[in-house]
Design a protein around this motif. Structure first.
Motif, PDB file in Angstrom:
ATOM      1  N   ASP A  24       0.692  -1.233   0.088  1.00 29.37           N
ATOM      2  CA  ASP A  24      -0.130   0.173   0.178  1.00 29.37           C
ATOM      3  C   ASP A  24       0.796   1.205  -0.066  1.00 29.37           C
ATOM      4  N   ILE A  25       2.093   1.149   0.569  1.00 25.23           N
ATOM      5  CA  ILE A  25       2.790   2.391   0.812  1.00 25.23           C
ATOM      6  C   ILE A  25       3.821   2.426  -0.352  1.00 25.23           C
ATOM      7  N   GLU A  26       4.056   1.640  -1.226  1.00 23.08           N
ATOM      8  CA  GLU A  26       4.767   1.615  -2.240  1.00 23.08           C
ATOM      9  C   GLU A  26       4.483   2.686  -3.430  1.00 23.08           C
ATOM     10  N   PRO A  27       3.418   3.005  -3.644  1.00 21.74           N
ATOM     11  CA  PRO A  27       3.257   3.997  -4.726  1.00 21.74           C
ATOM     12  C   PRO A  27       3.437   5.327  -4.295  1.00 21.74           C
ATOM     13  N   PHE A  28       3.371   5.394  -2.975  1.00 21.04           N
ATOM     14  CA  PHE A  28       3.741   6.761  -2.454  1.00 21.04           C
ATOM     15  C   PHE A  28       5.294   7.017  -2.213  1.00 21.04           C
ATOM     16  N   ILE A  29       6.012   6.006  -1.888  1.00 22.45           N
ATOM     17  CA  ILE A  29       7.282   5.823  -2.155  1.00 22.45           C
ATOM     18  C   ILE A  29       7.866   6.233  -3.603  1.00 22.45           C
ATOM     19  N   GLU A  45      -1.019  13.617  -7.785  1.00 22.86           N
ATOM     20  CA  GLU A  45      -0.710  12.452  -7.640  1.00 22.86           C
ATOM     21  C   GLU A  45      -1.106  11.897  -6.416  1.00 22.86           C
ATOM     22  N   PHE A  46      -0.643  12.710  -5.358  1.00 25.49           N
ATOM     23  CA  PHE A  46      -0.925  12.340  -3.935  1.00 25.49           C
ATOM     24  C   PHE A  46      -2.569  12.184  -3.654  1.00 25.49           C
ATOM     25  N   ASP A  47      -3.044  13.037  -4.239  1.00 27.34           N
ATOM     26  CA  ASP A  47      -4.547  13.214  -4.151  1.00 27.34           C
ATOM     27  C   ASP A  47      -5.278  12.000  -4.566  1.00 27.34           C
ATOM     28  N   LEU A  48      -4.831  11.519  -5.736  1.00 28.30           N
ATOM     29  CA  LEU A  48      -5.444  10.242  -6.598  1.00 28.30           C
ATOM     30  C   LEU A  48      -4.983   9.173  -5.633  1.00 28.30           C
ATOM     31  N   LEU A  49      -3.605   9.004  -5.052  1.00 32.77           N
ATOM     32  CA  LEU A  49      -3.105   7.810  -4.414  1.00 32.77           C
ATOM     33  C   LEU A  49      -3.976   7.970  -2.815  1.00 32.77           C
ATOM     34  N   LEU A  50      -4.311   8.876  -2.547  1.00 41.54           N
ATOM     35  CA  LEU A  50      -5.039   8.822  -1.119  1.00 41.54           C
ATOM     36  C   LEU A  50      -6.343   8.483  -1.394  1.00 41.54           C
ATOM     37  N   SER A  51      -6.857   8.695  -2.327  1.00 39.76           N
ATOM     38  CA  SER A  51      -8.394   8.284  -2.960  1.00 39.76           C
ATOM     39  C   SER A  51      -8.266   6.867  -3.303  1.00 39.76           C
ATOM     40  N   ASN A  52      -7.242   6.141  -3.734  1.00 39.81           N
ATOM     41  CA  ASN A  52      -7.283   4.827  -4.149  1.00 39.81           C
ATOM     42  C   ASN A  52      -6.875   3.845  -2.874  1.00 39.81           C
TER      43      ASN A  52
END
Length: 121
Positions: A24-29, A45-52
């Motif tokens: 789950d954390i890998e896309p943020f890294i 991109e962070f907004d999209l990641l946090l929504s997914n």
């Protein structure tokens, strides 16, 4: 007894293991590693990641503690090894040949410094 331990009560939520949380954390890294991105692109991109990806505060704290605990233990072990090496050097030797004592204590100190520096930083 194993079946009793494996069952969870309905009110208790299990915390996922490190592999699930790491996935789950890998896309943020990966987003953090992008060097030529503007702030607006990163924000989108962070907004999209946090929504997914739903990250819970308890889960992330548990993941970080699982990551830090072994490093902390090894850093403390390194410091203790340095202290043990100094104590061995300061102890009076019972035999006439004390060069072995200095070699062993030097190896302990070097190993302790390596562990303390590698895992503390």
């Amino acid at each position: 007894m194993k079946s009793i331990l494996s069952k969870e009560s309905p009110g208790v939520q299990s915390i996922p293991n490190n592999k699930i949380i790491a996935n789950d954390i890998e896309p943020f890294i990966k987003t953090d590693e992008k060097a030529n991105s503007s702030r607006n692109e990163l924000l989108d991109e962070f907004d999209l990641l946090l929504s997914n990806h739903q990250l819970d505060n308890k889960i992330s704290k548990k993941y970080l503690s699982r990551e830090r605990l072994p490093k902390t233990i090894l850093a403390i072990a390194g410091v203790l090894m340095c202290i043990l090496g100094v104590i061995i050097i300061l102890m009076p030797s019972a035999s006439l040949n004390s060069s072995l004592k200095y070699i062993v204590s030097s190896c302990i100190i070097v190993t302790g410094v390596y562990l303390a520096v590698k895992f503390a930083l």
